[in-house]
Motif scaffolding. Structure first.
Motif, PDB file in Angstrom:
ATOM      1  N   ALA A  94      -8.338   2.074  -4.104  1.00  0.00           N
ATOM      2  CA  ALA A  94      -8.275   3.275  -2.858  1.00  0.00           C
ATOM      3  C   ALA A  94      -8.960   2.700  -1.639  1.00  0.00           C
ATOM      4  O   ALA A  94     -10.158   2.299  -1.598  1.00  0.00           O
ATOM      5  CB  ALA A  94      -9.043   4.605  -3.367  1.00  0.00           C
ATOM      6  N   ARG A  95      -8.510   3.012  -0.510  1.00  0.00           N
ATOM      7  CA  ARG A  95      -8.963   2.668   0.798  1.00  0.00           C
ATOM      8  C   ARG A  95      -9.135   3.715   1.629  1.00  0.00           C
ATOM      9  O   ARG A  95      -8.242   4.657   1.830  1.00  0.00           O
ATOM     10  CB  ARG A  95      -8.058   1.378   1.404  1.00  0.00           C
ATOM     11  CG  ARG A  95      -7.876   0.357   0.352  1.00  0.00           C
ATOM     12  CD  ARG A  95      -8.372  -1.025   1.093  1.00  0.00           C
ATOM     13  NE  ARG A  95      -8.293  -2.061   0.113  1.00  0.00           N
ATOM     14  CZ  ARG A  95      -7.386  -2.965  -0.111  1.00  0.00           C
ATOM     15  NH1 ARG A  95      -6.144  -2.989   0.732  1.00  0.00           N
ATOM     16  NH2 ARG A  95      -7.221  -4.030  -0.672  1.00  0.00           N
ATOM     17  N   CYS A 148       0.763  -1.190   0.026  1.00  0.00           N
ATOM     18  CA  CYS A 148       0.095   0.069   0.031  1.00  0.00           C
ATOM     19  C   CYS A 148       0.827   1.227  -0.023  1.00  0.00           C
ATOM     20  O   CYS A 148       2.043   1.219   0.590  1.00  0.00           O
ATOM     21  CB  CYS A 148      -0.861  -0.019   1.257  1.00  0.00           C
ATOM     22  SG  CYS A 148      -2.253  -1.306   1.275  1.00  0.00           S
ATOM     23  N   VAL A 149       0.260   2.387  -0.592  1.00  0.00           N
ATOM     24  CA  VAL A 149       0.913   3.564  -0.665  1.00  0.00           C
ATOM     25  C   VAL A 149      -0.151   4.545   0.088  1.00  0.00           C
ATOM     26  O   VAL A 149      -1.170   4.612  -0.378  1.00  0.00           O
ATOM     27  CB  VAL A 149       1.380   3.966  -2.203  1.00  0.00           C
ATOM     28  CG1 VAL A 149       1.896   5.554  -2.109  1.00  0.00           C
ATOM     29  CG2 VAL A 149       2.171   2.876  -2.711  1.00  0.00           C
ATOM     30  N   LYS A 175      -3.878  10.759   8.129  1.00  0.00           N
ATOM     31  CA  LYS A 175      -4.773  11.309   9.144  1.00  0.00           C
ATOM     32  C   LYS A 175      -4.266  11.176  10.273  1.00  0.00           C
ATOM     33  O   LYS A 175      -3.696  10.450  10.835  1.00  0.00           O
ATOM     34  CB  LYS A 175      -5.872  10.138   9.022  1.00  0.00           C
ATOM     35  CG  LYS A 175      -6.612   9.870   7.589  1.00  0.00           C
ATOM     36  CD  LYS A 175      -7.096  11.031   6.991  1.00  0.00           C
ATOM     37  CE  LYS A 175      -8.515  11.230   7.918  1.00  0.00           C
ATOM     38  NZ  LYS A 175      -9.502  12.145   7.353  1.00  0.00           N
ATOM     39  N   LEU A 176      -4.776  12.493  11.159  1.00  0.00           N
ATOM     40  CA  LEU A 176      -4.179  12.458  12.404  1.00  0.00           C
ATOM     41  C   LEU A 176      -4.628  11.454  13.290  1.00  0.00           C
ATOM     42  O   LEU A 176      -3.861  10.965  14.347  1.00  0.00           O
ATOM     43  CB  LEU A 176      -4.739  13.813  13.144  1.00  0.00           C
ATOM     44  CG  LEU A 176      -4.331  14.393  14.539  1.00  0.00           C
ATOM     45  CD1 LEU A 176      -2.879  14.434  14.312  1.00  0.00           C
ATOM     46  CD2 LEU A 176      -4.897  15.770  14.847  1.00  0.00           C
ATOM     47  N   ILE A 177      -5.854  11.066  13.190  1.00  0.00           N
ATOM     48  CA  ILE A 177      -6.501   9.993  13.902  1.00  0.00           C
ATOM     49  C   ILE A 177      -7.061   9.057  12.959  1.00  0.00           C
ATOM     50  O   ILE A 177      -7.659   9.143  12.264  1.00  0.00           O
ATOM     51  CB  ILE A 177      -7.774  10.599  14.953  1.00  0.00           C
ATOM     52  CG1 ILE A 177      -7.238  11.541  15.900  1.00  0.00           C
ATOM     53  CG2 ILE A 177      -8.437   9.533  15.636  1.00  0.00           C
ATOM     54  CD1 ILE A 177      -8.350  12.368  16.432  1.00  0.00           C
ATOM     55  N   GLY A 178      -6.639   7.801  13.123  1.00  0.00           N
ATOM     56  CA  GLY A 178      -7.193   6.539  12.366  1.00  0.00           C
ATOM     57  C   GLY A 178      -6.176   6.248  11.298  1.00  0.00           C
ATOM     58  O   GLY A 178      -4.919   6.817  11.158  1.00  0.00           O
ATOM     59  N   ALA A 179      -6.463   5.229  10.626  1.00  0.00           N
ATOM     60  CA  ALA A 179      -5.714   4.918   9.567  1.00  0.00           C
ATOM     61  C   ALA A 179      -5.599   6.019   8.519  1.00  0.00           C
ATOM     62  O   ALA A 179      -6.564   6.766   8.245  1.00  0.00           O
ATOM     63  CB  ALA A 179      -5.993   3.628   8.755  1.00  0.00           C
ATOM     64  N   LYS A 211      -5.193   5.387   1.742  1.00  0.00           N
ATOM     65  CA  LYS A 211      -4.175   4.727   0.656  1.00  0.00           C
ATOM     66  C   LYS A 211      -4.722   4.062  -0.540  1.00  0.00           C
ATOM     67  O   LYS A 211      -5.811   4.071  -0.602  1.00  0.00           O
ATOM     68  CB  LYS A 211      -3.476   3.988   1.772  1.00  0.00           C
ATOM     69  CG  LYS A 211      -4.275   2.726   2.437  1.00  0.00           C
ATOM     70  CD  LYS A 211      -3.710   1.894   3.445  1.00  0.00           C
ATOM     71  CE  LYS A 211      -4.648   1.187   4.192  1.00  0.00           C
ATOM     72  NZ  LYS A 211      -3.747   0.200   5.200  1.00  0.00           N
ATOM     73  N   VAL A 212      -3.754   3.782  -1.262  1.00  0.00           N
ATOM     74  CA  VAL A 212      -4.122   2.889  -2.431  1.00  0.00           C
ATOM     75  C   VAL A 212      -3.153   1.648  -2.193  1.00  0.00           C
ATOM     76  O   VAL A 212      -2.094   1.576  -1.924  1.00  0.00           O
ATOM     77  CB  VAL A 212      -3.580   3.644  -3.739  1.00  0.00           C
ATOM     78  CG1 VAL A 212      -3.753   2.765  -4.901  1.00  0.00           C
ATOM     79  CG2 VAL A 212      -4.513   4.863  -4.186  1.00  0.00           C
TER      80      VAL A 212
END
Length: 156
Positions: free
Chosen positions: A63-64, A29-30, A35-39, A42-43
Motif C-alpha cells: 500500500a502506498r 499500481c492500482v 485524492k482531489l489534491i495530490g497522488a 494505491k497498491v
C-alpha cells in the motif's frame, strides 16, 4: 540537535542499502482511493530477483499513501503488503548458503520505517523461505508475510 538526528537517520538508511539488498522493479499500481489534491492512494506491485539464487523471483504488493505528502515522498506508507516468490528456472544453490540473509529492503517512510525481506534456508525440507517484515525502529515488526520456494528439479 535536530540536524544530528536527521544526519543519523540518513546514515542509518544508507547503511541499510549497503547491506547487499537489491532494489525492486515496479510492475504496476492500482488506485485504491482517489485524492482531489495530490497522488491517489494505491497498491503497487514490485518484482525482484534473489541476488544469490538465480531463477527465484519475488513479487511484493504494498500500500502506498497518496495525497500531497505521499506525492512528495513525505508520507508514511501503511504496513500492508503481500509477498509471493516462485522458481522460474533451474535453481543451483551456492555452496555456502547462509541460514538467514536480507535480500530486499525498501523505505516506507522518510525516517526509520522499512519493508525488509529475509531469505531463510529450511534444509530439512529443501525449501527457501522468504519473510517480509515491516520494520519500525522503535515499534518492532507489526506486519509480516511469508512465501516458500521448494528447491526442485526444473522439468524439460
Amino acid at each position: 540537535m535536530r540536524a544530528f538526528s536527521k544526519r543519523s537517520a540518513w546514515l542509518f538508511c544508507g547503511l541499510g542499502l549497503l547491506a547487499g539488498a537489491v532494489r525492486a522493479e515496479e510492475v504496476g499500481c492500482v488506485t485504491t482511493a482517489w485524492k482531489l489534491i495530490g497522488a491517489n492512494h494505491k497498491v503497487c506491485v514490485d518484482a525482484f530477483e534473489d541476488p544469490k539464487i538465480p531463477n527465484v523471483i519475488c513479487h511484493i504488493s504494498q500500500a502506498r499513501t497518496g495525497g500531497i505528502a505521499g506525492g512528495l515522498g513525505l508520507a508514511e506508507d501503511p504496513s500492508q503488503f503481500s509477498l509471493a516468490c516462485r522458481q522460474i528456472g533451474p535453481i543451483n544453490l551456492p555452496a555456502k548458503l547462509p541460514e538467514e540473509e536480507l535480500v530486499f529492503s525498501e523505505g516506507t517512510s522518510l525516517l526509520f520505517k522499512s519493508t525488509n525481506i529475509t531469505r531463510l534456508w529450511d534444509a530439512k525440507h529443501n525449501t527457501l523461505v522468504y519473510v517480509a517484515i515491516s520494520r519500525k525502529v522503535i515499534e518492532g515488526a507489526p506486519a509480516n508475510s511469508v512465501s516458500t520456494v521448494p528447491v526442485m528439479p526444473w522439468g524439460k
